[in-house]
Motif scaffolding. Structure first.
Motif, PDB file in Angstrom:
ATOM      1  N   ALA A 121       6.189  -0.328  10.702  1.00 17.48           N
ATOM      2  CA  ALA A 121       6.593  -1.716  10.465  1.00 17.48           C
ATOM      3  C   ALA A 121       6.043  -2.273   9.159  1.00 17.48           C
ATOM      4  O   ALA A 121       6.604  -3.215   8.596  1.00 17.48           O
ATOM      5  CB  ALA A 121       6.138  -2.596  11.632  1.00 17.48           C
ATOM      6  N   ILE A 122       4.948  -1.707   8.658  1.00 17.64           N
ATOM      7  CA  ILE A 122       4.336  -2.209   7.417  1.00 17.64           C
ATOM      8  C   ILE A 122       4.447  -1.210   6.263  1.00 17.64           C
ATOM      9  O   ILE A 122       3.982  -1.479   5.161  1.00 17.64           O
ATOM     10  CB  ILE A 122       2.852  -2.570   7.639  1.00 17.64           C
ATOM     11  N   HIS A 123       5.084  -0.072   6.514  1.00 19.80           N
ATOM     12  CA  HIS A 123       5.152   1.017   5.538  1.00 19.80           C
ATOM     13  C   HIS A 123       5.743   0.551   4.205  1.00 19.80           C
ATOM     14  O   HIS A 123       5.135   0.730   3.133  1.00 19.80           O
ATOM     15  CB  HIS A 123       5.982   2.157   6.132  1.00 19.80           C
ATOM     16  N   ASN A 124       6.923  -0.033   4.240  1.00 19.38           N
ATOM     17  CA  ASN A 124       7.572  -0.491   3.013  1.00 19.38           C
ATOM     18  C   ASN A 124       6.798  -1.629   2.364  1.00 19.38           C
ATOM     19  O   ASN A 124       6.663  -1.681   1.132  1.00 19.38           O
ATOM     20  CB  ASN A 124       9.011  -0.931   3.307  1.00 19.38           C
ATOM     21  N   TYR A 125       6.301  -2.538   3.174  1.00 18.42           N
ATOM     22  CA  TYR A 125       5.540  -3.688   2.663  1.00 18.42           C
ATOM     23  C   TYR A 125       4.327  -3.228   1.861  1.00 18.42           C
ATOM     24  O   TYR A 125       4.073  -3.709   0.744  1.00 18.42           O
ATOM     25  CB  TYR A 125       5.114  -4.569   3.831  1.00 18.42           C
ATOM     26  N   MET A 126       3.559  -2.285   2.424  1.00 12.65           N
ATOM     27  CA  MET A 126       2.343  -1.824   1.765  1.00 12.65           C
ATOM     28  C   MET A 126       2.660  -1.157   0.426  1.00 12.65           C
ATOM     29  O   MET A 126       1.945  -1.352  -0.566  1.00 12.65           O
ATOM     30  CB  MET A 126       1.591  -0.850   2.670  1.00 12.65           C
ATOM     31  N   ASN A 127       3.724  -0.379   0.398  1.00  9.34           N
ATOM     32  CA  ASN A 127       4.070   0.316  -0.839  1.00  9.34           C
ATOM     33  C   ASN A 127       4.698  -0.610  -1.872  1.00  9.34           C
ATOM     34  O   ASN A 127       4.480  -0.445  -3.076  1.00  9.34           O
ATOM     35  CB  ASN A 127       4.974   1.504  -0.530  1.00  9.34           C
ATOM     36  N   LYS A 128       5.446  -1.593  -1.402  1.00  8.81           N
ATOM     37  CA  LYS A 128       6.005  -2.582  -2.325  1.00  8.81           C
ATOM     38  C   LYS A 128       4.896  -3.418  -2.957  1.00  8.81           C
ATOM     39  O   LYS A 128       4.930  -3.731  -4.151  1.00  8.81           O
ATOM     40  CB  LYS A 128       6.987  -3.494  -1.589  1.00  8.81           C
ATOM     41  N   LYS A 129       3.887  -3.764  -2.148  1.00  5.31           N
ATOM     42  CA  LYS A 129       2.751  -4.561  -2.615  1.00  5.31           C
ATOM     43  C   LYS A 129       1.726  -3.725  -3.376  1.00  5.31           C
ATOM     44  O   LYS A 129       0.792  -4.263  -3.976  1.00  5.31           O
ATOM     45  CB  LYS A 129       2.055  -5.226  -1.420  1.00  5.31           C
ATOM     46  N   LYS A 130       1.869  -2.388  -3.303  1.00  9.66           N
ATOM     47  CA  LYS A 130       0.929  -1.463  -3.926  1.00  9.66           C
ATOM     48  C   LYS A 130      -0.479  -1.661  -3.397  1.00  9.66           C
ATOM     49  O   LYS A 130      -1.455  -1.734  -4.149  1.00  9.66           O
ATOM     50  CB  LYS A 130       0.970  -1.600  -5.459  1.00  9.66           C
ATOM     51  N   VAL A 131      -0.567  -1.710  -2.060  1.00 10.21           N
ATOM     52  CA  VAL A 131      -1.846  -1.823  -1.358  1.00 10.21           C
ATOM     53  C   VAL A 131      -2.073  -0.514  -0.600  1.00 10.21           C
ATOM     54  O   VAL A 131      -1.206  -0.105   0.186  1.00 10.21           O
ATOM     55  CB  VAL A 131      -1.847  -2.999  -0.366  1.00 10.21           C
ATOM     56  N   PRO A 132      -3.187   0.164  -0.811  1.00  7.50           N
ATOM     57  CA  PRO A 132      -3.431   1.419  -0.089  1.00  7.50           C
ATOM     58  C   PRO A 132      -3.363   1.230   1.434  1.00  7.50           C
ATOM     59  O   PRO A 132      -3.982   0.318   1.983  1.00  7.50           O
ATOM     60  CB  PRO A 132      -4.836   1.816  -0.533  1.00  7.50           C
ATOM     61  N   GLN A 133      -2.600   2.095   2.063  1.00  5.57           N
ATOM     62  CA  GLN A 133      -2.483   2.169   3.521  1.00  5.57           C
ATOM     63  C   GLN A 133      -3.133   3.507   3.881  1.00  5.57           C
ATOM     64  O   GLN A 133      -2.479   4.504   4.098  1.00  5.57           O
ATOM     65  CB  GLN A 133      -0.997   2.128   3.924  1.00  5.57           C
ATOM     66  N   LEU A 134      -4.462   3.486   3.968  1.00  2.00           N
ATOM     67  CA  LEU A 134      -5.224   4.728   3.971  1.00  2.00           C
ATOM     68  C   LEU A 134      -5.604   5.232   5.358  1.00  2.00           C
ATOM     69  O   LEU A 134      -6.006   4.457   6.229  1.00  2.00           O
ATOM     70  CB  LEU A 134      -6.512   4.558   3.157  1.00  2.00           C
TER      71      LEU A 134
END
Length: 405
Positions: A121-134
């Motif tokens: 649910a947050i996959h695209n959001y994190m990559n669009k925002k360029k925030v590490p989803q580590l």
């Protein structure tokens, strides 16, 4: 000394001081949530809802950061502020909580958020925002796609890899296998099934005799279990989270199903699954592991276990020492600590992601031969596991550490 010479020396000194200060500042590069004294990390975890058993992962990681803050002053002189919010294993809630963490709390990154549907649910959001989803706490294969999602990285072995390893076990150890599968109806469950089928290849259609799915909102999986047993399968492959895994173990025994029971690693926990289902009922279940069995008395005198046990006693005394999830959270905390150490004073989101993709790490609670290794094109930190069997008290190895390339 004349006044002019004094002024020249004073200006030179001030200029030198300014250059030194500028150099020091240039050496420090910070992203959101970072100061000279602290680093702010965000997390979502199901502390409530159908996957609440996993909440111990988040609590163990928080306790680990508490440990390094108190004993080491944090990492490179900066204390870790770990903001962990409950999302109830609900994707809409995950979206809401992550937006708060990123946009209001301004965390440097999101660490170890749990669940395939929730992270999706947050996959695209994190990559669009360029925030590490580590180091997401899910083994979906999609977390290892640096070309299309360069800001997302998994940690545990991928579900497809594990599915393949189960396929190898079946073919090597079961005569004339007939497999029945129970799986959660989402990317998590489907990834496991895909991995198994990929390993079996053109034999999959004849070997897999039944498949039943369930929704995470279902109250029970009893009806699915009855259908699977009636298929005549001699292998039962359980792909479910702890609540449903415990139900599956109970129903499997209630039905007197004479089959090999294979249990996915995300529910291979004594405290969260086998105790609730009954230790006697859980005897003979086969799973795959990649870190130390914390319920095996043979490990109690080892240094890695003693360190972990002392950590639990001091920083997470209410935690369950029979739950593999507490060890999982501890290990992810150590992995994140190493990334921050490597990043030094360059704590931008870009550099943290770069260092996460530059790991060659041995953690002392990992099984021998299993390391955490990443690269710019390798976002799968752990790619090997060991088959084990639960004997009602502990896990017995069934072979060596194996991997599927």
């Amino acid at each position: 000394m004349n006044t002019g010479r004094k002024l020249a020396i004073t200006f030179a000194a001030v200029a030198a001081m300014g250059m030194a200060a500028s150099s020091a500042l240039a050496d420090k590069m910070y992203g959101p949530g970072v100061t000279d004294d602290s680093i702010k990390l965000g997390n979502t975890m199901p502390y409530s809802g159908p996957a609440a058993a996993y909440g111990q992962i988040g609590k163990a990681t928080a306790a680990y950061f508490d440990k390094i803050n108190k004993e080491n002053g944090g990492v490179n002189g900066r204390k870790i502020e770990f903001i962990s919010l409950d999302d109830g294993y609900s994707p809409p809630k995950t979206k809401e909580q992550v937006r708060k963490l990123v946009e209001q709390d301004e965390v440097l990154l999101i660490l170890e958020s749990l669940g395939t549907p929730t992270n999706s649910a947050i996959h695209n959001y994190m990559n669009k925002k360029k925030v590490p989803q580590l180091f997401v706490a899910t083994g979906a294969t999609k977390w290892g796609d640096p070309e299309n999602f360069p800001w997302t990285m998994g940690w545990q072995p991928s579900y497809q890899t594990e599915g393949k390893l189960f396929g190898a076990y079946i073919m090597e150890n079961v005569q004339d296998p007939k497999v029945a599968i129970l799986f959660q109806n989402d990317d998590y469950g489907k990834d496991y099934v895909h991995g198994l089928k990929e390993y079996l290849g053109d034999k999959a259609d004849s070997i897999i005799v039944a498949e039943e799915s369930f929704e995470v909102t279902d109250p029970t999986i009893n009806s699915q279990m009855i259908k699977l047993k009636d298929s005549g399968a001699n292998v039962f492959f359980n792909v479910s989270t702890p609540k449903f895994a415990a139900q599956a173990v109970k129903k499997f025994r209630e039905l007197n199903w004479d089959a090999v029971f294979l249990n996915n690693s995300v529910s291979n926990s004594v405290g969260a699954v086998y105790k609730p289902a009954g230790l006697e009922n859980s005897k003979g279940i086969i799973s795959l592991m990649y870190y130390m069995d914390i319920t095996d008395p043979a490990n109690f005198d080892t240094e890695p276990y003693k360190k972990w046990s002392a950590f639990m006693d001091t920083y997470y005394p209410d935690g369950d020492k029979t739950s593999a999830f507490t060890a999982y959270g501890y290990l992810v905390g150590q992995t994140m600590e190493q990334v921050l150490k490597q990043a030094g004073d360059n704590l931008t989101r870009e550099n943290v992601m770069k260092e996460a993709a530059n790991l060659d790490l041995e953690l002392d609670m990992m099984l021998p031969g299993i390391k955490i290794q990443t690269g710019p094109n390798d976002f799968f930190p752990i790619e090997a596991m060991m088959p084990v069997e639960f004997n009602g008290e502990k896990f017995n190895p069934l072979g060596k550490v194996v991997s599927v390339n």
